[in-house]
Enzyme design. Structure first.
Site, PDB file in Angstrom:
ATOM      1  N   ARG A 133       5.356 -12.805   9.760  1.00  0.00           N
ATOM      2  CA  ARG A 133       6.015 -11.545   9.445  1.00  0.00           C
ATOM      3  C   ARG A 133       7.367 -11.502  10.150  1.00  0.00           C
ATOM      4  NH1 ARG A 133       2.725  -7.201   9.555  1.00  0.00           N
ATOM      5  NH2 ARG A 133       4.385  -5.804  10.153  1.00  0.00           N
TER       6      ARG A 133
ATOM      7  N   LYS B 224       4.841   0.388   9.552  1.00  0.00           N
ATOM      8  CA  LYS B 224       4.834   1.653   8.815  1.00  0.00           C
ATOM      9  C   LYS B 224       4.287   2.797   9.651  1.00  0.00           C
ATOM     10  CE  LYS B 224       3.569   0.053   4.470  1.00  0.00           C
ATOM     11  NZ  LYS B 224       2.488   0.022   3.498  1.00  0.00           N
TER      12      LYS B 224
ATOM     13  N   GLU C 261       0.872  -1.172   0.000  1.00  0.00           N
ATOM     14  CA  GLU C 261       0.000   0.000   0.000  1.00  0.00           C
ATOM     15  C   GLU C 261       0.913   1.226   0.000  1.00  0.00           C
ATOM     16  OE1 GLU C 261      -2.663   0.345   3.335  1.00  0.00           O
ATOM     17  OE2 GLU C 261      -3.484   2.228   2.571  1.00  0.00           O
TER      18      GLU C 261
END
Ligand code: ATP
Ligand code: MG
Length: 542
Positions: free
Chosen positions: A241, A251, A15
């Site tokens: 992850r 982020k 994104e």
């Protein structure tokens, strides 16, 4: 892998709402790596379904980062926004089939009606609208007749499903916002959970690889695919992850560090962003090696940042030219060395690499050594310089300390030594052995440089998983106040004078350094320390 006639097609779907970080590198290596391994393809797809947080700056940086890591999407660069029209038609199809409805509950009411893990949800009073009524309202949503938040389109699945994601999830919302690619064409935007599986299908993706937190979204992924796609159905696979010690990999938190002024931008060399790591001096080879070594698992774990550093050392040990740099200098005067004499001494460029050749370094009467390589009252087994002691100067001679010259306040101004001309490195008579070897530079030939020494941004080595996931600012209280130390008066050997930004060296005894890609110029040299030489990971894993 036989499901798709052996065809493998993956995608990396960031994104564009921030810069990529080291966790994304794992995902990039995995997606592009799997495609490579199975002679397949990997797309780069910007998942730009939320116009309020996305910027062109992020799109550009993401492309640069993927390319820098060594991967190519060739002509397969896509945007979820390319599919807005097709996604809209998918939504219409759901309405026609009685699989979606327009709901007028507020966001808060939707949450209340959803129920909890232990309690089933309650059906929306708008759930049984006719297909015709839903179609009319959805068209008017698109036409811009309704304000933000007044209505949504929801998939009609099962309000009593044990999986909350299946309790009639929202698939379209009204947002009167300008989109960085589609401008004002749309005022309704698809939700990620709706756009993602369908974008995968439109691109003929076979393996939709994502992180574990999407495991609970897989039933919705499959529901949408089963209801809307007839052939080439993509499947979702999850992996753990990457979490790293002493590092934030979110982020949102990285954005906070940037916007709060805790670091100097997304590419601050302390940041775990790919652009920060690149500026620090990491190589793409080291990062790919790291991603290979951590592997892919389905269990969440915390990886020691020392492993990443180890991979960098392994890579640069072979590649980086050696040089001498005195970070915090003190003067040494060789009393018995002729005043105006300069000797050019030979130094190997890289002892690990026989093809790397040699260079010449000037030696003269006045030199710099590290302040910390001298002690007036040394403890036992101190093998560096102290009154009366002998040390070797690397690539040069053995010297002996005769006298220490101080100012009125007791600060050391100069260390007076003698050198032994019989002890030239590589010379026939250099049989004499001493325990300490110091690096040095000739004072009149030295280049003045700024050196930036970095330490971990986060003091806490082991952020717990809850902390990592927590949506709070706890991590700000754990910032390391000494994460950047700037030395303005460092002295480098003159061979470094023409090096270009981004070149990397091993400064003897000090670590690996990189000429800063933004600030370094021949007039004002600036070097970042990438890592020191002590390899705690190699030591612990012998
Ligand atoms: P963050 O959680 O840091 O905000 P994100 O998941 O929201 O990241 P995206 O742009 O959606 O960021 O991520 C693109 C891809 O990278 C996704 O497939 C995501 O699963 C993957 N990814 C993100 N963070 C990590 C991580 N720490 N380790 C491995 N893969 C990750
Ligand atoms: Mg995400």
């Amino acid at each position: 892998m036989n499901k798709n006639n052996g065809r493998v097609h993956t995608r990396f779907p960031p994104e564009p709402n921030g810069y990529l970080h080291i966790g994304h590198a794992k995902s990039i290596c995995l997606n592009f790596g799997v495609a490579e391994e199975f002679h397949g393809l990997c797309n780069l797809r910007f998942d730009d379904t939320n116009p309020s947080k996305e910027e062109v700056e992020f799109v550009d940086s993401i492309k640069e980062d993927v390319r820098w890591l060594g991967f190519s999407w060739d002509d397969r660069l896509f945007y979820a926004s390319d599919y807005f029209e097709q996604l809209f038609r998918f939504a219409v199809k759901l309405i026609e089939d009685g699989n979606a409805y327009v709901c007028d509950l507020s966001a808060e009411e939707i949450r209340e009606y959803r129920g909890t893990l232990t309690q089933p949800g309650t059906e929306s009073p708008y759930r049984n609208r006719t297909a015709a009524e839903n179609m009319d309202l959805f068209m008017r949503m698109r036409a811009g007749e309704f304000p933000n938040g007044s209505r949504v389109l929801r998939a009609k699945i099962d309000m009593s499903s044990p999986n909350l994601n299946m309790r009639d999830p929202v698939i379209y919302r009204i947002m009167h916002e300008n989109h960085h690619r589609t401008g004002d064409a749309w005022c309704i935007y698809p939700m990620y959970d709706f756009a993602h599986p369908l974008s995968d299908a439109l691109e003929n993706i076979t393996h939709s690889i994502c992180t574990l937190e999407f495991e609970d979204h897989r039933p919705l992924y499959d529901w949408l695919i089963d209801n809307l796609i007839t052939e080439n159905k993509p499947r979702q696979y999850e992996f753990a992850r990457l979490n790293l010690t002493n590092t934030v990999t979110s982020k949102r938190k990285l954005r906070q560090l940037v916007e709060g002024g805790y670091v100097r931008g997304w590419d601050d060399p302390r940041m775990p962003t790919i652009s920060g790591i690149r500026r620090r001096g990491y190589t793409p080879e080291a990062i790919r090696d790291f991603c290979d070594r951590i592997g892919v698992a389905r269990a969440n774990s915390l990886v020691d940042v020392a492993l990443l550093e180890h991979c960098l050392r392994e890579d640069l040990n072979m590649k980086a030219q050696r040089a001498m740099a005195v970070l915090d200098p003190v003067k040494v005067v060789l009393l018995n060395y002729p005043e105006d004499s300069v000797e050019m001494l030979e130094a190997e460029n890289n002892p690990e690499n026989p093809d790397s050749g040699k260079r010449l370094i000037p030696f003269s009467r006045t030199l710099y050594i590290e302040k910390e390589d001298f002690m007036e009252d040394p403890p036992k087994k101190y093998f560096r310089l102290s009154p009366g002691a002998e040390v070797r100067l690397k690539h040069a001679y053995i010297i002996q300390c005769q006298e220490v010259i101080k100012d009125e306040d007791g600060n050391i101004l100069e260390i007076h030594c003698t050198y032994d001309p019989e002890t030239k490195s590589g010379g026939a008579a250099s049989q004499k052995k001493v325990k300490g070897t110091l690096h040095w530079v000739s004072a009149s030939h030295a280049i003045n440089a700024e050196i930036r020494l970095y330490d971990y941004l986060i003091r806490d080595e082991q952020p717990s998983e809850e902390e990592e996931a927590a949506d709070n600012d706890e991590f700000l209280s754990k910032l390391n106040p000494d994460s950047c130390i700037i030395l303005k008066n460092s002295k480098l050997e003159p061979s470094l004078n023409a090096c270009s930004p981004g070149s990397k060296f091993q400064f003897l005894r000090q670590g690996y350094f990189c000429a800063d890609i933004k600030d370094h110029t021949p007039e004002n040299p600036v070097f970042n320390r990438i890592v020191g030489l002590r390899d705690s990971w190699a030591k612990a894993n012998k």
